[in-house]
Design an enzyme around this catalytic site. Structure first.
Site, PDB file in Angstrom:
ATOM      1  N   CYS A  37       0.830  -1.208   0.000  1.00  0.00           N
ATOM      2  CA  CYS A  37       0.000   0.000   0.000  1.00  0.00           C
ATOM      3  C   CYS A  37       0.860   1.251   0.000  1.00  0.00           C
ATOM      4  O   CYS A  37       2.023   1.234   0.374  1.00  0.00           O
ATOM      5  CB  CYS A  37      -0.855   0.048   1.253  1.00  0.00           C
ATOM      6  N   LYS A  58       7.161  -3.345  -5.609  1.00  0.00           N
ATOM      7  CA  LYS A  58       8.554  -2.876  -5.649  1.00  0.00           C
ATOM      8  C   LYS A  58       9.195  -2.865  -4.261  1.00  0.00           C
ATOM      9  O   LYS A  58      10.371  -3.164  -4.110  1.00  0.00           O
ATOM     10  CB  LYS A  58       8.566  -1.469  -6.253  1.00  0.00           C
TER      11      LYS A  58
HETATM   12  C1  F6R Z   1      13.862  -8.277  -8.131  1.00  0.00           C
HETATM   13  C2  F6R Z   1      13.678  -7.263  -7.105  1.00  0.00           C
HETATM   14  C3  F6R Z   1      13.512  -7.709  -5.700  1.00  0.00           C
HETATM   15  C4  F6R Z   1      14.248  -6.757  -4.744  1.00  0.00           C
HETATM   16  C5  F6R Z   1      14.012  -7.178  -3.287  1.00  0.00           C
HETATM   17  C6  F6R Z   1      14.792  -6.319  -2.310  1.00  0.00           C
HETATM   18  O1  F6R Z   1      14.002  -7.719  -9.382  1.00  0.00           O
HETATM   19  O2  F6R Z   1      13.637  -6.093  -7.386  1.00  0.00           O
HETATM   20  O3  F6R Z   1      13.967  -9.012  -5.552  1.00  0.00           O
HETATM   21  O4  F6R Z   1      15.602  -6.789  -5.060  1.00  0.00           O
HETATM   22  O5  F6R Z   1      12.646  -7.102  -2.982  1.00  0.00           O
HETATM   23  O6  F6R Z   1      14.457  -4.977  -2.393  1.00  0.00           O
HETATM   24  P1  F6R Z   1      15.374  -3.854  -1.767  1.00  0.00           P
HETATM   25  O7  F6R Z   1      16.656  -3.820  -2.499  1.00  0.00           O
HETATM   26  O8  F6R Z   1      14.588  -2.595  -1.898  1.00  0.00           O
HETATM   27  O9  F6R Z   1      15.604  -4.234  -0.327  1.00  0.00           O
END
Ligand code: F6R
Length: 608
Positions: free
Chosen positions: A2, A603
Site C-alpha cells: 500500500c 517494488k
Molecule cells: C527483483 C527485485 C527484488 C528486490 C528485493 C529487495 O528484481 O527487485 O527481488 O531486489 O525485494 O528490495 P530492496 O533492495 O529494496 O531491499
C-alpha cells in the site's frame, strides 16, 4: 504494498496534488484507491476498486474540493479488494478519516475488542482498526497526539498511519511504526507520503522520519513527537538531488527498458566514488571488520553474492552473503565481537526482512552499515555509516540499474579497502581504478550489442517454460540475478546454481533443446568448457554469456554466445548481467507480459 499520502495547503485545492503523489506510488502494487478531503465542515470520502486512473474517472476525484486531504492505494492483505475494504476509512461518527500502510497483525483481536467497546467497524480491513483505535483515545482527551500515542498501544504490527479530524481541519497527523513514511516541505503547503520519489514533482525538501514518531503537519509548520512519551523532537529538513524526471518513461516503451539503458550513466556517476570522500566513513568502518555479513533480499542478495567475492578476494575481509529473512534464524546463537559488521544492502532501504535483521542484530553489538538508493530511508537511518548506490529512481518492479550499481559499489569499496590494507599494490589499484572509470563505456557497448541477440533468442524461447542458469565463482551471483529476472517477468521456471553442482542431480533435466545459460568470467575457461560439454553431449542447448573465450564458442550454436566486451575477471561479471536483463525483458514482451508490473509483486516489500 500500500501507499499512503496527504497534502495540506494554505491556498488552493489539493485533489490534483494528491493524485500526483498517488500515481507515483502506484508502482508499489495495489488493487483499490481512495481520497478524502475536508471542505466547509464536511469530509468527502471517495474510494473504489481499480486503478487510480479508473477510480479517478469513475468517482470524479479531480472534482473533490479542499485544502487538506489524504489518500491511499491498497494492496489487499486483510479483506478482499472491495469498495468497503478500500481505504481511507471513517471513524464511528465520520469526524475523523485515516488510512494505513502495512499490517496490523492483531487485527482480529483488536477489532473484536473495539467492537465490544461499541465501535462500529464496517470493513474487514486492518486500516480501519487504526482509525477506531485513535478515535477511542481522542474522544477521551480531545488531543490527536495522545489519541495516536495511546491508539497504537491497542495494536500489534508494522505500519504507518495518516489521518485528520474535523476538529483540527488544518492539520494532518501521521505515525510511523515500521512502514516507510516521509514528510515533504513545500511553499505554503506540506506533504506526507510513503516514499520520497512520490513527492519529488512537488518538492525536493524532506524530513526523514523514524519508527516511533508522530508528525503534526499544517500548511506552514511541522512538529515531530516521540510516540512513547510525547516529547518533541527537532529535526531540520534535508534536500535531495534525486530528480522527478528520472521517474517518467520518456520515449521508452517501458521503465525497464529505460532503466537498463540508464546503467550507462549510473555506473559512470558511481565510479567517482573511487576518489570521493563521501565513502570515507563506510570504507574506514568496513576496513576494521574481520567478518562481514552481507545481508540483502532478491536482487540485493544477488549483488551481495558478487560483493562477497570482491571483499574476500580484494579486501581480505571474510564476507558471507546472507538472505535477509534468514540471518536471524541462522545466527541467533552467534555472539559477534567488536569487529563484526552487518552490511545491509537494500535499494529501497525499507524492506521489512532487512529492518527485522537490523533490529535483531543491533542490540547484539553488530556494527550496522548500509548500502541504499533512497536517501533518508530506514536502513540509512539505522546504520552507523552508509553509502548511496546513486542509481537514481528505479520505477520498474524488476531491479536492474540498482543491482548493477550495488555490485559496482562493492567493487569500489573492496578496491579502496584492499589498497588501504595493503592487499593490493598501488599499480594494481590504479589499474582497477582505470577499469572502473572505463566501465560505463563498456556497459553502453554491451547494451547495444546484446539487444539484437536478446530479441532473437527471446523469440526462439517463447514456448520454453523451464531453463537453468549456471555461474562459477564470481559469476554465480550473476546467474542467480539473471534467473530471478527471467522468472519474475516471464512466469516460468528459471533455476540458477553453481555450475559444478549441475552434474550432481539437475543434469537429468537436460533433453533435446533444453536451454542452459552459462555466465562465464574470463579466467574460468577450464571449468566452464567441461560444464558446457556435459550439456552439449546430451543434446541440450548451451547458451553462453561472457567475453570471447577461444574454444568455448565451438560448443555453442551460432547466435547463442552473448559476447560481451573484453575486460577482466572483476569487471566482466558486471557486464554479464546486462544481456540477461535484456533477455528477460524481450522474453516478457514476446509473452505479452508488462515487464514493469509483474503480477503478484510489489517494488517495496514492507511486510514480513
Ligand atoms: C527483483 C527485485 C527484488 C528486490 C528485493 C529487495 O528484481 O527487485 O527481488 O531486489 O525485494 O528490495 P530492496 O533492495 O529494496 O531491499
Amino acid at each position: 504494498m500500500c501507499g499512503i499520502f496527504g497534502v495540506v495547503a494554505k491556498e488552493g485545492n489539493v485533489a490534483e496534488k494528491l493524485l500526483t503523489i498517488g500515481k507515483r506510488l502506484a508502482y508499489r502494487g495495489y488493487d483499490s484507491a481512495g481520497l478524502a478531503l475536508y471542505n466547509d465542515g464536511n469530509i468527502d470520502l471517495r474510494k473504489g476498486v481499480g486503478t487510480i486512473e479508473s477510480v479517478t474517472e469513475n468517482l470524479k476525484l479531480k472534482e473533490m474540493v479542499g485544502k487538506i486531504g489524504l489518500g491511499q492505494l491498497r494492496w489487499s492483505t486483510f479483506g478482499r479488494p472491495s469498495k468497503i475494504n478500500a481505504q481511507p476509512h471513517f471513524d464511528c461518527d465520520g469526524d475523523m478519516v485515516g488510512a494505513h500502510n502495512g499490517n496490523i497483525v492483531s487485527f482480529h483481536r483488536t477489532k473484536e475488542q473495539l467492537e465490544n467497546e461499541g465501535h462500529t467497524i464496517r470493513s474487514l480491513n486492518d486500516g480501519e482498526i487504526c482509525v477506531h483505535a485513535t478515535e477511542k483515545h481522542y474522544d477521551k482527551t480531545k488531543d490527536m497526539i495522545k489519541g495516536l500515542m495511546e491508539g497504537v498501544k491497542e495494536m500489534e504490527g508494522a505500519f504507518a498511519f495518516i489521518c485528520f479530524h474535523k476538529d483540527h481541519p488544518d492539520t494532518l497527523y501521521a505515525i510511523k511504526m515500521g512502514s516507510s513514511l516521509v514528510l515533504g516541505i513545500g511553499e505554503g503547503e506540506n506533504y506526507i507520503a510513503s516514499d520520497l520519489p512520490s513527492i519529488l514533482p512537488l518538492t525536493n525538501k524532506f524530513v526523514p522520519l523514524n519508527d516511533g514518531e508522530i508528525i503534526e503537519v499544517t500548511a506552514t509548520s511541522y512538529k515531530i513527537y516521540n510516540a512513547e512519551d510525547g516529547s518533541e523532537i527537532h529535526r531540520k529538513p534535508r534536500i535531495t538531488d534525486l530528480s522527478a524526471e528520472e521517474a517518467v518513461k520518456g520515449s521508452y516503451d517501458y521503465f525497464l527498458t529505460k532503466e537498463i539503458h540508464e546503467q550507462v550513466d549510473a555506473t559512470e556517476k558511481l565510479a567517482f566514488g573511487l576518489e570521493s570522500d563521501v565513502l570515507d566513513e563506510i570504507v574506514n568502518k568496513l576496513s576494521e571488520a574481520n567478518v562481514a555479513f552481507l545481508v540483502g533480499c532478491g536482487s540485493s542478495f544477488n549483488a551481495c553474492n558478487v560483493g562477497s567475492y570482491y571483499l574476500n578476494n580484494l579486501a581480505g575481509i571474510i564476507a558471507f552473503p546472507v538472505i535477509g529473512g534468514r540471518f536471524f534464524e541462522e545466527y541467533k546463537n552467534y555472539q559477534p565481537d567488536d569487529k563484526t559488521v552487518l552490511l545491509c544492502v537494500s535499494q529501497s532501504g525499507e524492506t521489512k526482512d532487512i529492518i527485522n535483521t537490523i533490529n535483531f542484530a543491533k542490540p547484539k553489538g553488530y556494527h550496522i552499515l548500509g548500502m541504499v538508493n533512497v536517501p533518508g530511508s530506514t536502513v540509512e537511518r539505522l546504520s552507523e555509516a552508509y553509502a548511496y548506490i546513486g542509481a537514481g529512481i528505479e520505477r520498474s518492479v524488476p531491479a536492474t540499474k540498482t543491482y548493477t550499481n550495488q555490485v559496482l559499489l562493492f567493487l569500489i569499496l573492496a578496491a579502496r579497502i584492499g589498497y588501504k590494507r595493503g592487499r593490493i599494490t598501488k599499480e594494481e589499484y590504479e589499474q582497477l581504478k582505470a577499469e572502473i572509470h572505463n566501465l560505463s563505456a563498456l556497459v553502453k557497448q554491451t547494451i547495444e550489442e546484446s539487444i539484437p541477440k536478446a530479441k532473437k533468442l527471446a523469440k526462439e524461447l517463447v514456448k520454453t517454460n523451464a531453463m537453468s542458469l549456471l555461474g562459477y565463482g564470481i559469476t554465480h551471483g550473476v546467474a542467480m540475478e539473471g534467473a530471478l529476472k527471467i522468472r519474475e517477468i516471464n512466469y516460468i521456471s528459471a533455476e540458477a546454481m553453481y555450475s559444478s553442482e549441475f552434474k550432481h542431480g539437475p543434469l537429468s533435466i537436460v533433453e533435446n533443446g533444453y536451454p542452459v545459460i552459462y555466465v562465464v568470467a574470463p579466467n574460468d575457461k577450464y571449468y566452464v568448457i567441461s560444464h558446457v560439454s556435459e550439456v552439449e553431449c546430451r543434446d541440450g542447448r548451451p547458451i553462453v554469456v561472457g567475453e570471447h573465450i577461444d574454444g568455448l564458442d565451438k560448443h555453442v550454436k551460432e547466435g547463442d554466445y552473448f559476447e560481451i566486451p573484453k575486460s577482466s575477471q572483476l569487471i566482466s561479471p558486471i557486464l554479464a548481467a546486462i544481456p540477461l536483463q535484456l533477455l528477460a525483458l524481450y522474453m516478457s514482451i514476446e509473452r505479452g507480459i508488462d515487464p514493469d508490473y509483474p503480477r503478484n509483486l510489489s517494488k517495496t516489500l514492507t511486510v514480513d
